[in-house]
Write an enzyme that holds these catalytic residues in place. Sequence first.
Site, mmCIF file in Angstrom:
data_model
loop_
_atom_site.group_PDB
_atom_site.id
_atom_site.type_symbol
_atom_site.label_atom_id
_atom_site.label_comp_id
_atom_site.label_asym_id
_atom_site.label_seq_id
_atom_site.Cartn_x
_atom_site.Cartn_y
_atom_site.Cartn_z
ATOM 1 N N LYS A 58 36.005 35.496 79.067
ATOM 2 C CA LYS A 58 36.916 36.059 78.072
ATOM 3 C C LYS A 58 36.539 37.522 77.866
ATOM 4 O O LYS A 58 35.446 37.832 77.404
ATOM 5 C CB LYS A 58 36.811 35.258 76.771
ATOM 6 C CG LYS A 58 37.733 35.739 75.676
ATOM 7 C CD LYS A 58 37.947 34.686 74.584
ATOM 8 C CE LYS A 58 36.691 34.283 73.853
ATOM 9 N NZ LYS A 58 36.999 33.434 72.674
ATOM 10 N N ASP B 11 40.692 26.332 61.874
ATOM 11 C CA ASP B 11 41.838 26.613 62.751
ATOM 12 C C ASP B 11 41.941 25.564 63.853
ATOM 13 O O ASP B 11 42.204 25.892 65.012
ATOM 14 C CB ASP B 11 41.714 28.020 63.341
ATOM 15 C CG ASP B 11 43.045 28.536 63.916
ATOM 16 O OD1 ASP B 11 44.107 27.999 63.536
ATOM 17 O OD2 ASP B 11 43.013 29.461 64.742
ATOM 18 N N ILE C 18 43.891 33.623 83.816
ATOM 19 C CA ILE C 18 44.207 32.376 83.113
ATOM 20 C C ILE C 18 45.228 32.609 82.009
ATOM 21 O O ILE C 18 46.257 31.951 81.935
ATOM 22 C CB ILE C 18 42.932 31.726 82.523
ATOM 23 C CG1 ILE C 18 42.023 31.204 83.633
ATOM 24 C CG2 ILE C 18 43.302 30.593 81.574
ATOM 25 C CD1 ILE C 18 40.728 30.592 83.133
ATOM 26 N N GLY C 19 44.945 33.562 81.123
ATOM 27 C CA GLY C 19 45.847 33.804 79.998
ATOM 28 C C GLY C 19 45.313 34.930 79.136
ATOM 29 O O GLY C 19 44.299 35.548 79.452
ATOM 30 N N GLY D 154 45.305 36.686 74.800
ATOM 31 C CA GLY D 154 45.630 36.569 73.385
ATOM 32 C C GLY D 154 45.745 37.939 72.770
ATOM 33 O O GLY D 154 45.946 38.940 73.467
ATOM 34 N N ALA D 155 45.598 37.997 71.459
ATOM 35 C CA ALA D 155 45.845 39.238 70.722
ATOM 36 C C ALA D 155 44.903 40.361 71.129
ATOM 37 O O ALA D 155 45.293 41.523 71.167
ATOM 38 C CB ALA D 155 45.722 38.969 69.223
#
Length: 379
Positions: A71, A166, A48-49, A51-52
């Site tokens: 995740k 956030d 899917i994707g 991040g950091a």
Amino acid sequence: MAAAAAQGGGGGEPRRTEGVGPGVPGEVEMVKGQPFDVGPRYTQLQYIGEGAYGMVSSAYDHVRKTRVAIKKISPFEHQTYCQRTLREIQILLRFRHENVIGIRDILRASTLEAMRDVYIVQDLMETDLYKLLKSQQLSNDHICYFLYQILRGLKYIHSANVLHRDLKPSNLLINTTCDLKICDFGLARIADPEHDHTGFLTEYVATRWYRAPEIMLNSKGYTKSIDIWSVGCILAEMLSNRPIFPGKHYLDQLNHILGILGSPSQEDLNCIINMKARNYLQSLPSKTKVAWAKLFPKSDSKALDLLDRMLTFNPNKRITVEEALAHPYLEQYYDPTDEPVAEEPFTFAMELDDLPKERLKELIFQETARFQPGVLEAP
């Protein structure tokens, strides 16, 4: 990192490798060169994707008979990543709300020494508001419904005495039936207006464009109103498909805000306890407020009235989440009997900021123990 962003992204067919998953022997699927030790319950992984400090994949859950988002987080080399991971797990395991992403399962190694990664399983959401606004202009009905769900979720979060800190379009997950869930609680804090969080004009970790002005101007005063400001920025972005305050740095951010809201009144300036910040604002040329109808000429007048109450410079005058839900713009959805609150305020047993990453790893291990095979959750 958005927990379950848009499905797709094209990782191709995952490779398989022999290995040992988190406590379960068998094959380990690879996603873009990364092993995902989540079998045998979770298979058919698709990228899917990322991040950091982690990657997100979708997978088929053989128990629930549906696809989920997983995740993979590898935070243990950095104190900050450990802190955010622990904070998100602590909060989401205690939250239960339709408009807040939940945790379905957590997988990790069976011993502290062997734990290198943590896999958080959540509902799969097809897209997020950031991607949606990139691809289409929303109708007023969609804007109204999405805003209602954001505020409904935020009412629950605030009732637990938690600040998200956030809120931004990419942290609002959406599925094909337009259900919306707030995600990414890695920067969340207990609401504490007395705690000295940040100095004058120091850089702040959350995304600049959605920051309330008082974060940049005051050394104290994190209150729930900072999240309302962010929701106001999100509403403005839904109305126009572009960020309303796209500052390049924090001074530029303030200039964007004052360029639309106009110069703060003397009463508003008196609320700024940091004299350096107050003097800076008083040194700026006087600016006149821009009418919202001029900025958004095609938008619903009730939406603009609510926007005005959210994007109010003085946090003490800014609308609360309960007041926002009761605003006429949302009257077709407003139902206080179906806007649940938390059963009790959330408390962190300890402040995480000063703990070393080794201690944070131990706490993550303890916090995730309930998901281990054969472990019964404590009452």
